[in-house]
Design a protein around this motif. Structure first.
Motif, PDB file in Angstrom:
ATOM      1  N   SER A  13       0.901  -1.231   0.059  1.00  0.00           N
ATOM      2  CA  SER A  13       0.086   0.075   0.150  1.00  0.00           C
ATOM      3  C   SER A  13       0.805   1.044  -0.003  1.00  0.00           C
ATOM      4  N   ASN A  19       3.177   1.514  -3.346  1.00  0.00           N
ATOM      5  CA  ASN A  19       2.341   1.709  -4.487  1.00  0.00           C
ATOM      6  C   ASN A  19       1.930   3.384  -4.445  1.00  0.00           C
ATOM      7  N   ALA A  20       1.820   4.166  -3.069  1.00  0.00           N
ATOM      8  CA  ALA A  20       1.550   5.365  -3.373  1.00  0.00           C
ATOM      9  C   ALA A  20       3.050   6.283  -3.530  1.00  0.00           C
TER      10      ALA A  20
END
Length: 193
Positions: free
Chosen positions: A184, A187-188
């Motif tokens: 998470s 990916n950001a």
């Protein structure tokens, strides 16, 4: 955190005391831990222990610093996700030990004693954060992650869920949780391919 002793500590005595502390934590837990039991197992005098540490909380914190801190250092693999994955796994493993769980218990139980929290922040949290920023900087230089990231926010995104689970919700931190968290966050912040 420790008192200023009149005479220097014997390294052998200090090691024996810390090893006895860890052994007793594993066998009987923090609430049963006494300075007398530590002294007996370490072959040291109670007066010696009290000369070096004010109380058992300080002794446990020093044991953590001596034995566990080296285990949560970053390994530099030259790949940011892997660096953080290994460090988070090591952090999880440290807090899964009797000593690691006891340190968390001490921090929670002594929430009104700023010296305990300040000490933990000084020897554990701040150095880890500085080291993590260095890893982020290397990831930026290698073109793995965006240069525009706010490093403090990224580190909060990585570590706040871990400490929340350890301190507040008392949930298990497992491989699935760590990998999902890393996916998470990465990916950001990763540079789009």
């Amino acid at each position: 955190m420790s008192k200023s002793p009149g005479r220097p500590r014997s390294k052998k005595s200090k090691q024996a005391i810390i090893e006895a502390t860890i052994s007793l934590l594993e066998s009987s837990g923090y609430h049963s831990l006494t300075m007398e039991a530590i002294a007996n197992q370490a072959g040291a005098g109670k007066a010696t222990i009290y000369r070096w540490w004010v109380n058992k909380a300080e002794l446990v914190m020093e044991a953590f610093k001596e034995y566990m801190e080296p285990q949560v250092q970053f390994e530099d693999t030259n790949h940011i996700r892997e660096d953080f994955r290994r460090q988070l796994y090591n952090l999880k493993n440290v807090f899964d030990t009797a000593l690691g769980r006891t340190v968390i218990e001490i921090i929670v139980d002594n929430g009104t004693d700023p010296k305990i929290s300040e000490s933990f922040s000084e020897f554990h949290l701040q150095p880890r954060r500085k080291e993590a920023k260095r890893i982020l900087d290397k990831g930026i230089k290698r073109g793995e992650i965006k240069e525009s990231i706010d490093k403090d926010i990224v580190l909060d995104m990585l570590y706040a869920p871990v400490y929340f689970r350890i301190l507040i919700s008392k949930q298990v931190i497992d491989a699935v949780f760590i990998d999902t968290l890393l996916d998470s966050v990465m990916n950001a912040i990763k540079v789009p391919s």
